[in-house]
Every structure is written in structure tokens, then in C-alpha cells.
Design an enzyme around this catalytic site. Structure first.
Site: not given
Ligand code: ATP
Length: 327
Positions: A251, A16, A176-177, A135, A108-109, A77, A133, A131
């Protein structure tokens, strides 16, 4: 063991978007160039790494972006990066451009992706936490969080004017999921009467009595701030439950994506500049598979596994304080 020296650094934003990503990018590019390294921007996060959307840049490429929201090198993503084949393609492209170190700006992703990539290719990577969040474990604040809180607060202040004028009850849903940081701080600063976060089970009966008693005691408006991931449901679901039990009309306002955009606050620009700068210094110094963060005004490194695997604690005392101050 001799330290492997880095010649070319790749940088990307992923997941994000968050206000301050551009300020972090600027800091990475300029610090790397200052230290005589080649710098390459990778468009659209892991997607651009897989597709070879990679470009060598100079310091001027990041002029006039410190104050802008979003990310000028785009974010995405990527499902493909979750596959062995996608990561192999990404690795081949990095090799082709001579990139031997990476700075990942994301949440984190994004860092889970780094961990996989490091395990498979031992690719030297450093994470910069960005991020809204907040988090991630290993930093007091993530880049973008402060701006998101201020944006949400501005909206709550406006809604309060209407709530006050019409003696109305509002339920405001913020992002905030899994984490309630935005909700907690926005709620306290906006003087919310109740704050509902995913970290704490919501007792709807207790919430109803609290709302009723506040109106009975002469409150002219009532605002509940709820994080989208609260166990009792989102704002609409909670509103319906309250109406059913109390008859009080409500509301709903869902703040949604306005929380992500906008010019970064001074605090976010400073944090992004510091973390971007230090990420490059540590990369050059041979660090890998770590996230750079700031705790108690000091720059710290945290293993990527911990930054995503450990739960950052939320301040429960602050929640109790909010309830007392809203009474
Ligand atoms: P935000 O917290 O703002 O959502 P984020 O970095 O957590 O940001 P995500 O969409 O969860 O956003 O992760 C970004 C990208 O990281 C994913 O689209 C994917 O390409 C990659 N990714 C996430 N988890 C994995 C994983 N376990 N293995 C490999 N790639 C991953």
C-alpha cells in the site's frame, strides 16, 4: 571604512512556507522596533517587492502569530525576480519606501535571489533559513524542519497501526527532492524497516531480499519510508518493482503537503525567535550577504554563497543504525 547605518528594515517570506516563519517574522519586527528602526513587511516574497506591496508595521502587527503555521505575510515563487527587469523594479520600490536593509526568510532559492540582488545593488541583506527540507549549509537545523518531522512521524505511527493489524507492507513517501533529512529522521523515529534517501543509490534487489527476510523472520508489519527524490523512483514506482520481484502486495501513502502546515513545534519557535532576533542585530551591525544559523547551540554567520553552494552532510552512521534497529 565607516559602517553605513540602517534606518528602515524590510522583511519578507519566500519560497515554500514552513512552520515557524511567523515566529521569525515576529522576532524580526520586534527586534528592529526595539532598536529604533522602521520596519516594513513585504507581501508574497519577491513578487510583493516587485509590485510594491510594502507596508510599515508596528509591534502589534505581529501579535498572536508565534503559534501559527504558514506565513501571515504570504509567500510566493517569483519568476519575475529572476530577471534583471524584475530585480530593478524591486530595487526602485525599496528605495521609494526608504528601505535600506532586508531580512529574507526562506530556503536556498530565496537566498540565490539575495545573492543576485547583492551583486547588482549591494543591498544589505541577511538570510534566515526557513524550509522544511533542512538542506541549507551553515545551520544544524532550518526553521520548520522539526515540525515537519513530527507531523510525518504522527502519520507513520497511525499507518503502523493498520500495517500491524493487517500484516501489511506500506511504502510511505515524504518530502525531499534533493535531501533526505526528513526521511532519515522520520524513518528512525518511526521504526521504519527501510529508509530510502536521495543521497544514497537504492539497490532494489537488496531491498527486496531485506523485506522478504523480515517477513520470514516474523515481522508483522513492514514500513519503507522513501524521500520523493530517491533515484529508484517515488513510492508507487518502488512498490511496483518490489511486487514484480517478490510478489509481496503493498500500500502507498504519500504524505505530501500535510508536512508543511501546522502549528510550529517548541523547537521551531525557539529557533525562529533566535534567528529572527540575531538577523536584525547583525544587519544593524553592518553584516550583509550572509545567512544566520545555529550550530552546536551557537549563532553563526555563513556567506550566502556557501549556504546554498555547499552540501550539508547527512549522517550516514544514522542510516546504518536504523537498519540494525529495524532487524
Ligand atoms: P523551499 O526550499 O521551501 O522550496 P526556496 O526559497 O528554496 O524554499 P524557491 O522557490 O526555490 O524556494 O525560491 C524562491 C524564489 O527565489 C523563487 O521563486 C525566485 O523568485 C527566487 N530565486 C530562486 N533562484 C533565483 C536566482 N538564481 N536568481 C534570482 N532569484 C531566484
Amino acid at each position: 571604512m565607516t559602517k553605513k547605518s540602517i534606518n528602515n528594515i524590510g522583511v519578507f517570506t519566500s519560497g515554500g512556507d514552513a512552520p515557524g516563519m511567523n515566529a521569525a517574522l515576529r522576532a524580526v519586527v520586534r527586534t528592529a522596533i526595539y532598536h529604533g528602526k522602521g520596519v516594513f513587511t513585504i507581501k508574497c516574497g519577491y513578487e510583493g517587492m516587485i509590485d510594491g506591496e510594502i507596508e510599515r508595521v508596528n509591534s502589534r502587527a505581529v501579535s498572536n502569530i508565534i503559534q501559527t503555521g504558514g506565513t501571515v505575510i504570504k509567500t510566493a515563487r517569483s519568476e519575475r525576480f529572476r530577471t534583471d527587469h524584475g530585480r530593478k523594479q524591486a530595487f526602485e520600490n525599496l528605495k521609494k519606501f526608504g528601505i535600506d536593509g532586508l531580512i529574507a526568510i526562506g530556503g536556498d532559492g530565496t537566498f540565490r535571489g539575495c545573492i543576485d540582488f547583492y551583486k547588482e545593488y549591494k543591498f544589505q541583506m541577511i538570510g534566515v533559513p526557513a524550509t522544511i527540507d533542512n538542506d541549507l549549509y551553515g545551520t544544524d537545523f532550518t526553521i520548520g524542519y522539526d515540525t515537519a518531522v513530527n507531523t510525518s512521524l504522527d502519520a507513520i505511527d497511525k499507518i503502523r497501526d493498520t500495517a500491524q493489524s493487517h500484516k501489511r507492507f506500506f511504502i510511505i513517501e515524504v518530502m525531499g527532492r534533493d535531501a533526505g533529512f526528513i526521511c532519515l529522521e522520520t524513518g528512525i523515529a518511526g521504526g521504519a524497516e527501510s529508509i530510502l534517501i536521495p543521497e544514497i543509490k537504492t539497490d532494489v534487489n537488496k531491498l527486496c531480499s531485506q523485506i522478504k527476510s523480515l517477513f520470514d523472520r516474523g515481522k508483522t508489519s513492514n514500513i519503507v519510508v522513501v524521500a520523493e527524490g530517491d533515484d529508484a523512483g517515488g513510492a508507487y514506482e518502488i512498490g511496483a518493482k518490489i511486487k514484480q520481484k517478490t510478489g509481496i502486495d503493498y500500500r502507498v501513502v504519500i504524505l505530501g503537503h500535510i508536512q508543511r502546515g501546522g502549528s510550529p513545534s517548541a523547537k521551531d519557535r525557539l529557533l525562529a525567535s533566535k534567528l529572527g532576533y540575531w538577523s536584525v542585530k547583525h544587519l544593524i551591525d553592518g553584516k550583509a550577504n550572509v545567512m544566520v544559523g545555529e550550530i552546536n547551540s551557537k549563532i553563526v554567520l555563513t556567506d550566502m554563497e556557501d549556504s546554498v553552494g555547499k552540501k550539508k552532510p547527512i549522517d550516514m552512521d544514522a542510516l546504518e543504525m536504523a537498519m540494525v534497529l529495524a532487524s
